[in-house]
Design a protein around this motif. Structure first.
Motif, PDB file in Angstrom:
ATOM      1  N   TYR A   1      -8.657 -58.701 -32.539  1.00 36.30           N
ATOM      2  CA  TYR A   1      -7.802 -57.876 -33.384  1.00 36.30           C
ATOM      3  C   TYR A   1      -8.118 -56.387 -33.215  1.00 36.30           C
ATOM      4  O   TYR A   1      -7.202 -55.562 -33.115  1.00 36.30           O
ATOM      5  CB  TYR A   1      -7.960 -58.282 -34.849  1.00 36.30           C
ATOM      6  N   ARG A   2      -9.417 -56.041 -33.179  1.00 41.32           N
ATOM      7  CA  ARG A   2      -9.795 -54.632 -33.032  1.00 41.32           C
ATOM      8  C   ARG A   2      -9.316 -54.063 -31.702  1.00 41.32           C
ATOM      9  O   ARG A   2      -8.889 -52.908 -31.628  1.00 41.32           O
ATOM     10  CB  ARG A   2     -11.312 -54.480 -33.157  1.00 41.32           C
ATOM     11  N   ASN A   3      -9.378 -54.860 -30.649  1.00 42.17           N
ATOM     12  CA  ASN A   3      -8.882 -54.417 -29.347  1.00 42.17           C
ATOM     13  C   ASN A   3      -7.388 -54.127 -29.424  1.00 42.17           C
ATOM     14  O   ASN A   3      -6.909 -53.090 -28.942  1.00 42.17           O
ATOM     15  CB  ASN A   3      -9.176 -55.484 -28.291  1.00 42.17           C
ATOM     16  N   TRP A   4      -6.647 -55.052 -30.043  1.00 34.52           N
ATOM     17  CA  TRP A   4      -5.194 -54.846 -30.229  1.00 34.52           C
ATOM     18  C   TRP A   4      -4.936 -53.596 -31.052  1.00 34.52           C
ATOM     19  O   TRP A   4      -4.066 -52.780 -30.714  1.00 34.52           O
ATOM     20  CB  TRP A   4      -4.587 -56.053 -30.931  1.00 34.52           C
ATOM     21  N   LEU A   5      -5.693 -53.416 -32.134  1.00 31.15           N
ATOM     22  CA  LEU A   5      -5.470 -52.290 -33.041  1.00 31.15           C
ATOM     23  C   LEU A   5      -5.733 -50.955 -32.351  1.00 31.15           C
ATOM     24  O   LEU A   5      -4.936 -50.009 -32.476  1.00 31.15           O
ATOM     25  CB  LEU A   5      -6.382 -52.437 -34.270  1.00 31.15           C
ATOM     26  N   GLU A   6      -6.835 -50.865 -31.619  1.00 31.85           N
ATOM     27  CA  GLU A   6      -7.184 -49.610 -30.945  1.00 31.85           C
ATOM     28  C   GLU A   6      -6.130 -49.211 -29.927  1.00 31.85           C
ATOM     29  O   GLU A   6      -5.742 -48.043 -29.832  1.00 31.85           O
ATOM     30  CB  GLU A   6      -8.549 -49.746 -30.277  1.00 31.85           C
ATOM     31  N   TYR A   7      -5.644 -50.182 -29.153  1.00 31.15           N
ATOM     32  CA  TYR A   7      -4.632 -49.865 -28.147  1.00 31.15           C
ATOM     33  C   TYR A   7      -3.278 -49.573 -28.791  1.00 31.15           C
ATOM     34  O   TYR A   7      -2.514 -48.742 -28.300  1.00 31.15           O
ATOM     35  CB  TYR A   7      -4.521 -51.009 -27.131  1.00 31.15           C
ATOM     36  N   SER A   8      -2.987 -50.238 -29.893  1.00 32.74           N
ATOM     37  CA  SER A   8      -1.711 -49.998 -30.587  1.00 32.74           C
ATOM     38  C   SER A   8      -1.675 -48.612 -31.206  1.00 32.74           C
ATOM     39  O   SER A   8      -0.674 -47.903 -31.110  1.00 32.74           O
ATOM     40  CB  SER A   8      -1.489 -51.054 -31.672  1.00 32.74           C
ATOM     41  N   LEU A   9      -2.771 -48.217 -31.840  1.00 31.64           N
ATOM     42  CA  LEU A   9      -2.817 -46.907 -32.494  1.00 31.64           C
ATOM     43  C   LEU A   9      -2.727 -45.766 -31.489  1.00 31.64           C
ATOM     44  O   LEU A   9      -2.147 -44.719 -31.775  1.00 31.64           O
ATOM     45  CB  LEU A   9      -4.100 -46.774 -33.320  1.00 31.64           C
ATOM     46  N   SER A  10      -3.311 -45.980 -30.320  1.00 31.68           N
ATOM     47  CA  SER A  10      -3.275 -44.933 -29.293  1.00 31.68           C
ATOM     48  C   SER A  10      -2.074 -45.080 -28.365  1.00 31.68           C
ATOM     49  O   SER A  10      -1.904 -44.279 -27.430  1.00 31.68           O
ATOM     50  CB  SER A  10      -4.565 -44.960 -28.471  1.00 31.68           C
ATOM     51  N   GLU A  11      -1.256 -46.129 -28.614  1.00 27.69           N
ATOM     52  CA  GLU A  11      -0.057 -46.412 -27.825  1.00 27.69           C
ATOM     53  C   GLU A  11      -0.372 -46.564 -26.344  1.00 27.69           C
ATOM     54  O   GLU A  11       0.367 -46.128 -25.472  1.00 27.69           O
ATOM     55  CB  GLU A  11       1.005 -45.319 -28.038  1.00 27.69           C
ATOM     56  N   ARG A  12      -1.521 -47.197 -26.056  1.00 25.63           N
ATOM     57  CA  ARG A  12      -1.902 -47.502 -24.680  1.00 25.63           C
ATOM     58  C   ARG A  12      -1.524 -48.949 -24.360  1.00 25.63           C
ATOM     59  O   ARG A  12      -1.460 -49.785 -25.241  1.00 25.63           O
ATOM     60  CB  ARG A  12      -3.405 -47.308 -24.470  1.00 25.63           C
ATOM     61  N   GLN A  13      -1.292 -49.226 -23.111  1.00 22.84           N
ATOM     62  CA  GLN A  13      -0.922 -50.568 -22.672  1.00 22.84           C
ATOM     63  C   GLN A  13      -2.168 -51.375 -22.354  1.00 22.84           C
ATOM     64  O   GLN A  13      -3.037 -50.924 -21.609  1.00 22.84           O
ATOM     65  CB  GLN A  13      -0.017 -50.494 -21.434  1.00 22.84           C
ATOM     66  N   ARG A  14      -2.262 -52.566 -22.895  1.00 23.68           N
ATOM     67  CA  ARG A  14      -3.387 -53.448 -22.590  1.00 23.68           C
ATOM     68  C   ARG A  14      -3.073 -54.305 -21.368  1.00 23.68           C
ATOM     69  O   ARG A  14      -1.922 -54.577 -21.073  1.00 23.68           O
ATOM     70  CB  ARG A  14      -3.682 -54.377 -23.771  1.00 23.68           C
ATOM     71  N   ASP A  15      -4.125 -54.751 -20.700  1.00 19.61           N
ATOM     72  CA  ASP A  15      -3.972 -55.749 -19.648  1.00 19.61           C
ATOM     73  C   ASP A  15      -5.197 -56.663 -19.671  1.00 19.61           C
ATOM     74  O   ASP A  15      -6.127 -56.462 -20.453  1.00 19.61           O
ATOM     75  CB  ASP A  15      -3.778 -55.114 -18.263  1.00 19.61           C
ATOM     76  N   ARG A  16      -5.203 -57.673 -18.828  1.00 22.69           N
ATOM     77  CA  ARG A  16      -6.265 -58.674 -18.862  1.00 22.69           C
ATOM     78  C   ARG A  16      -7.636 -58.057 -18.613  1.00 22.69           C
ATOM     79  O   ARG A  16      -8.612 -58.394 -19.284  1.00 22.69           O
ATOM     80  CB  ARG A  16      -5.985 -59.754 -17.818  1.00 22.69           C
ATOM     81  N   SER A  17      -7.725 -57.129 -17.659  1.00 23.11           N
ATOM     82  CA  SER A  17      -9.021 -56.555 -17.298  1.00 23.11           C
ATOM     83  C   SER A  17      -9.628 -55.756 -18.447  1.00 23.11           C
ATOM     84  O   SER A  17     -10.824 -55.869 -18.733  1.00 23.11           O
ATOM     85  CB  SER A  17      -8.888 -55.667 -16.054  1.00 23.11           C
ATOM     86  N   CYS A  18      -8.808 -54.954 -19.143  1.00 25.25           N
ATOM     87  CA  CYS A  18      -9.337 -54.151 -20.249  1.00 25.25           C
ATOM     88  C   CYS A  18      -9.711 -55.040 -21.433  1.00 25.25           C
ATOM     89  O   CYS A  18     -10.682 -54.755 -22.145  1.00 25.25           O
ATOM     90  CB  CYS A  18      -8.359 -53.055 -20.660  1.00 25.25           C
TER      91      CYS A  18
END
Length: 206
Positions: A150-167
């Motif tokens: 959840y924290r990984n999702w939240l951090e990327y969502s707040l910064s509007e960055r795109q997540r991928d498998r490696s990150c």
């Protein structure tokens, strides 16, 4: 009775005698999993026995279906899209923390490390078919994993960055080490630290 003239004892007696209503979330999860659920043990192992208040709070939000996710954010008019940024599927809480095809591999590694087959029900309601000490350890480890996802999702969502498998895997391994170190410092929780170490070792083979 004129409540404007009532004394505090009247309200106290009224509250004590009032019928307690079950939270709506209980009916929701019983319908979702199509079974009767012992919520006493759910609250015990997903909230009361979780020593980290932030992790317990996340569990509370999941149980009450109020954890921020794209579906809830769209419902709350905070986002205009309810789709998962990783796979494009509808992102409800279950999808965010367990069902997304990029998240499921993490749970396979965690299942192998903990030597149990972790299901969505275990993640939401806790796993209970074990010895008392094992139940606390397993549910704490599962709750830590949920919190990290959840924290990984939240951090990327707040910064509007795109997540991928490696990150996701990189951040996941770093956070596992962080929580392993925290639980290692607490003597009574050393078993949890050991399990997190096993999860980390499993992930380093990826």
């Amino acid at each position: 009775i004129d409540i404007t003239k009532a004394k505090s004892n009247f309200f106290y007696t009224y509250i004590i005698k009032s019928e307690l209503l079950e939270p709506n979330c209980q009916a929701y999860w019983q319908a979702f999993f199509n079974k009767e659920i012992d919520f006493y043990n759910v609250y015990l192992y997903k909230l009361v026995k979780i020593s980290d208040s932030k992790i317990a709070e996340t569990n509370f939000k999941i149980l009450n279906n109020i954890l921020p996710c794209n579906e809830n954010l769209e419902k709350w008019k905070k986002k205009c899209c309810s789709k998962c940024s990783l796979c494009g599927e509808q992102e409800n809480i279950q999808h965010l923390i367990f069902e997304c095809k990029l998240i499921r591999p993490l749970w396979r590694y965690v299942s192998n490390a903990l030597r149990i087959n972790i299901s969505l029900e275990d993640v939401i309601l806790g796993t209970q078919n074990h010895k008392q000490n094992d139940i606390i350890t397993l549910n704490t480890c599962i709750s830590v994993i949920v919190f990290i996802i959840y924290r990984n999702w939240l951090e990327y969502s707040l910064s509007e960055r795109q997540r991928d498998r490696s990150c996701i895997f990189r951040d996941f391994k770093l956070q596992i080490l962080y929580y392993k170190a925290i639980y290692e410092k607490t003597g009574s929780l050393i078993t949890i630290s050991g399990k997190l170490q096993e999860i980390y070792c499993m992930l380093t083979r990826v």
